[in-house]
Design a protein around this motif. Structure first.
Motif, short mmCIF file in Angstrom:
data_model
loop_
_atom_site.label_atom_id
_atom_site.label_comp_id
_atom_site.label_asym_id
_atom_site.label_seq_id
_atom_site.Cartn_x
_atom_site.Cartn_y
_atom_site.Cartn_z
N LEU A 57 0.82 -1.21 0.00
CA LEU A 57 0.00 0.00 0.00
C LEU A 57 0.85 1.26 0.00
N GLN A 58 1.88 1.20 0.85
CA GLN A 58 2.76 2.36 0.98
C GLN A 58 3.47 2.63 -0.35
N ALA A 59 3.86 1.55 -1.03
CA ALA A 59 4.55 1.73 -2.31
C ALA A 59 3.61 2.36 -3.33
N VAL A 60 2.37 1.89 -3.36
CA VAL A 60 1.39 2.45 -4.29
C VAL A 60 1.22 3.94 -4.01
N GLU A 61 1.05 4.26 -2.73
CA GLU A 61 0.84 5.64 -2.31
C GLU A 61 2.05 6.51 -2.68
N THR A 62 3.23 5.99 -2.37
CA THR A 62 4.45 6.74 -2.62
C THR A 62 4.66 7.00 -4.11
N ILE A 63 4.46 5.95 -4.90
CA ILE A 63 4.67 6.11 -6.34
C ILE A 63 3.67 7.12 -6.90
N ARG A 64 2.45 7.07 -6.38
CA ARG A 64 1.44 8.03 -6.81
C ARG A 64 1.90 9.46 -6.49
N ASN A 65 2.39 9.65 -5.26
CA ASN A 65 2.88 10.97 -4.88
C ASN A 65 4.00 11.45 -5.79
N ARG A 66 4.92 10.54 -6.06
CA ARG A 66 6.05 10.93 -6.89
C ARG A 66 5.60 11.32 -8.28
N LEU A 67 4.62 10.55 -8.83
CA LEU A 67 4.15 10.86 -10.18
C LEU A 67 3.38 12.17 -10.19
#
Lengths: 527, 323
Positions: A141-151
């Motif tokens: 979940l954290q990875a999904v969230e983080t990647i979304r933020n970065r994009l």
């Protein structure tokens, strides 16, 4: 009053027709207003990535941060132990003093989800099964969230980031046009940005170049290389003083002396306290700043550093510094991700594909429409009308549910067109049969529908079952195909059965009066 | 307009031995093909890299191949024309599971002397993903077959279900044989085609079975073969029409859909032809094979109706307050 019969079937069909036109219009006109059908990357170009999340790393990292916290408490409360040792899945230490048992139990009680083994004051701490599972889930979940933020920081129009299965993430970037953009996006997404502040083991430093990872572990150390020069090695305490989980912000700045880019970071209050305490007690020692397991710098601590901020310098180019800062501030990936699959489609290929499949779709539709009209006369026109509504409704439903139209989905749509007429072919053949037996037109139409029903329902349900199985177990292309065929089948039950029936009912009086079966059903009744 | 004479009943069942011989030969040929030549897995399943490039002029394939062979370490490299002579695909197997390197840059660099080109598509699939896709594809086919088997067994009778599954497997086998023979890459699109053939063939079979079931219920004949003949003949014009229209659609897809879906549509063309013929020549005779008992079925249907009437009677009595 004529014998015009407007049945409930007519109203249902009319409603479906209005629905289909209203909600498919934005997709056909490509207008900004209203929900449009999503075009898959294969139709508009872009970058598709499937990332695997390394769950085990998440557990390792969790163990490490628990160890850091434990280490801090043990030092603070003067609990005497032999060295704290960590492996990938456990933390081990031994108490020397019976009096410390209560203190350490109190500390351990504060930390959730541990499985603690204690034999003769020999502690072995691991994550409980539930906590391990929770860590896996959180990492994803954290990875999904983080990647979304970065994009988001990247400023791309509509990135899709979705988890897939237990340990995979699907990323779709439609806006990527050039190879450089693609490269930058890939680097940003996959960068772990795992920041650690680690104590340099001065005693072991002279041996750092020759020490193997295994023998370093025996001393509770790890050997890490310098970020710029692989040949420079550092011997560092394996348990970090701090890790990136306490980071709140990271910004690019320029150092005053050389005007080279550096990254300033800020820690939260807990991190700041630990950082201040540590620097106070270890003046004169070196503290390594480690990013993604590479040492960026190892400055000597000159004084207590309060306020909870620090900096990373390490010969960054301005672009690099910006990327690292974005990655740090949008959060580290607890578990590193690995690229498992990557597909990129150029925009020109995408528009080629749309054009070609549109030609195929329109061509096939025209062929069917013309043929049905010639073969079945007005009954064929009814079927054609139902077919057109069917296509519109499939597009409308897909637009409303945000389903994605892919190339195989287009193929599915073309096939739906071919198969949707099947119901009407079955019905019309039945009507002809009954006419042949000498029944009246009214009777033939009514019984034709009745007789055809079980065949249509059985065949549609079997097709639907396959579509559902494909959707459930399929990925990507197969799924797209299943969506369009599945929706097409369901919609055709309404349009092809009720819609055409309603039209027959509407024109029944006329049909009875003219009795020209050739005109109405494309079949001359022999009397 | 109509295709077939109205009342004629064709004796399909007399043709069944001939059909058996031909089908048997075809099935054996397909099995031999699958074992001998096998399927050519695309990178979706095997893992690897596919690059599609468009040149501004005719693509110099031998030169491209030579440059790539000299310049890099690509396993199982293949360079082929794709659709037209200015468009090519480069394919090679993934040597390790690290696919992070920027392959399009590498290729651009190696081929920069071969002319003006544009890289239109890059697919890189790790081996793990390929395996997973294979398993999922297999699961999708198995689960849908089982679900359909249950549905048909409930709606018809178990012999119908067996015959339908036998027919479907025949069609899938023929389609796979064609895919092997025509050297079509097995990728996700081809899988979708096979699955559609599966659905289409079942559709066809179910519609004929529906008519046979109706014939069994209404006809007074106690022999299955003439009932099958009547039913297949009665549905013949529907079968030919629908198959013809679907076939026309897929043929249009093949010629105008572009090279991306060429493999897909080719597999579909074979599958639809096989599916149509098999519903007549494999599915229906298979009912004879499985020894479907008419009297038994009629008795069961009669009992069912009786039970329904009995239940209705009971309910009526109950509502009247007699019970």
């Amino acid at each position: 009053m004529t014998d015009k019969k407007i049945t409930y079937k007519f109203w249902v069909f009319a409603l479906v027709l209005i629905f289909g036109v209203a909600f498919s219009l934005p997709s056909f006109l490509q207008s900004e207003k209203g929900k449009k059908i999503n075009l898959g990357l294969d139709l508009q170009g872009g970058l598709y990535m499937l990332l695997g999340v390394d769950n085990e790393e998440a557990v390792k990292s969790k163990i490490k941060s628990i160890a850091s916290a434990l280490n801090y408490e043990i030092n603070k409360q003067n609990i005497i132990i032999d060295e704290l040792k960590i492996s990938d899945t456990s933390i081990d230490f031994r108490l020397f003093d019976n009096l410390d048992v209560e203190k350490i139990n109190a500390v351990l009680k504060e930390i959730q989800g541990l499985e603690i083994k204690n034999e003769n004051m020999h502690y072995s701490i691991a994550l409980s099964a539930a906590e391990t599972k929770a860590t896996y889930d959180y990492a994803l979940l954290q990875a999904v969230e983080t990647i979304r933020n970065r994009l988001d920081e990247f400023g791309l129009a509509e990135p899709t980031v979705a988890k897939q299965g237990d340990d995979k993430i699907l990323v779709e970037l439609a806006g990527i046009k050039t190879q450089e953009d693609e490269q930058i996006a890939k680097e940003r997404i996959t960068k772990a940005a795992h920041l650690q502040l680690m104590e340099v083991d001065e005693a072991r430093m002279p041996m750092a170049q020759t020490l193997s990872q295994a023998s370093a572990a025996a001393y509770g150390d790890v050997i890490l290389a310098d970020a710029k020069n692989e040949n420079i090695k550092y011997a560092l305490k394996a348990i970090p003083v701090l890790d990136g989980s306490t980071l709140t912000d990271a910004r690019v700045a320029f150092s005053q002396d050389q005007n080279t880019p550096i990254i300033n970071f800020t820690l939260n209050s807990q991190g700041a306290r630990i950082f201040a305490d540590y620097t106070e007690k270890n003046v004169g020692k070196r503290l390594a700043i480690v990013l993604d397991n590479k040492v960026y710098s190892a400055p000597r601590i000159n004084e207590r550093i309060g306020g909870g901020s620090g900096q990373i310098s390490g010969n960054f180019t301005p672009n690099e510094a910006r990327d690292v800062a974005v990655a740090l501030r949008s959060g580290a990936l607890i578990a590193p991700v690995k690229l498992l699959e990557q597909r990129s489609i150029g925009p020109s290929l995408g528009s080629d594909s749309i054009e070609k499949s549109m030609i195929a779709l329109i061509g096939a539709s025209i062929a069917i429409v013309v043929f049905m009209m010639i073969y079945y006369g007005i009954a064929g026109i009814f079927a054609n009308l139902a077919l057109v509504v069917n296509i519109l409704v499939v597009v409308a439903v897909m637009a409303l549910f945000g389903a994605t139209l892919t190339l195989p989905g287009m193929a599915g749509l073309v096939l739906t067109v071919g198969m949707a007429v099947d119901a009407n072919v079955i019905i019309n053949e039945r009507i002809r049969e009954l006419l042949r037996e000498g029944k009246s037109i009214r009777q033939s139409v009514a019984d034709g529908y009745k007789h055809a029903m079980s065949a249509i329902i059985d065949s549609n349900i079997t097709s639907l079952v396959t579509a559902i199985a494909l959707y459930t177990y399929g990925t990507g292309a197969v799924k797209g195909f299943a969506v369009t065929t599945g929706i097409g089948i369901v919609v055709s039950m309404i349009t092809a059965i009720w819609g055409t029936h309603a039209m027959f009912d509407l024109f029944m009086a006329k049909m009875m009066k003219s009795a020209n079966t050739r005109l109405w059903f494309g079949y001359r009744r022999k009397i | 307009m109509q295709f077939f004479s109205e009342k004629k009943v064709y004796d399909f069942m007399r043709m069944r031995f001939g059909a058996y011989a031909i089908t048997g030969f075809l099935v054996l040929a397909c099995i031999w093909l699958l074992f001998d030549r096998g399927l050519q897995y695309g990178i979706d399943f095997s893992g690897g890299t596919l690059i599609q490039m468009k040149y501004e002029e005719k693509a110099p394939i031998p030169q491209i191949r030579e440059k790539l062979e000299l310049g890099g370490d690509f396993q199982n490299l293949s360079v082929t024309e794709f659709g037209s002579d200015d468009e090519i695909t480069i394919r090679f197997l993934g040597s390790n599971d690290n696919i992070n390197e920027n392959i399009s840059d590498t290729i651009s660099e190696l081929l920069k002397d071969t002319g003006h080109f544009e890289i239109r598509r890059v697919d890189v699939v790790g081996p793990k993903v390929g395996d997973e896709l294979k398993n999922k594809g297999f699961m999708a086919i198995s689960v849908s077959l089982i679900a359909i088997l249950i549905y048909i067994a409930l709606r018809f009778e178990w012999r119908f279900a067996m015959a339908a599954i036998l027919t479907t497997m025949h069609d899938v086998l023929i389609t796979l044989g064609a895919i092997s023979l025509l050297k079509i890459d097995v990728n996700l699109d081809t899988l979708a085609a096979v699955l559609t053939v599966l659905g289409y063939s079942l559709n066809d079979t179910v519609i004929i079975f529906d008519r046979i079931r109706e014939g069994v219920k209404t006809s007074k004949k106690s022999d299955l073969a003439p009932i099958i003949n009547e039913s297949v003949s009665a549905t013949l014009s529907r079968t030919v029409l629908t198959s013809g229209l679907t076939l026309a659609t897929v043929v249009i897809l093949y010629f105008f859909g572009g090279s991306m879906i060429e493999g897909f549509s080719l597999a579909m063309i074979v599958g639809i032809i096989a599916g149509t013929l098999s519903s007549i020549f494999v599915a229906s005779p298979a009912l004879l094979w499985f020894n479907f008992k008419i009297d038994h079925y009629r008795q069961k249907e009669l009992d069912k109706i009786k039970r329904k009437q009995e239940a209705a009677k009971q309910r009526a009595l109950y509502e009247k307050g007699s019970i």
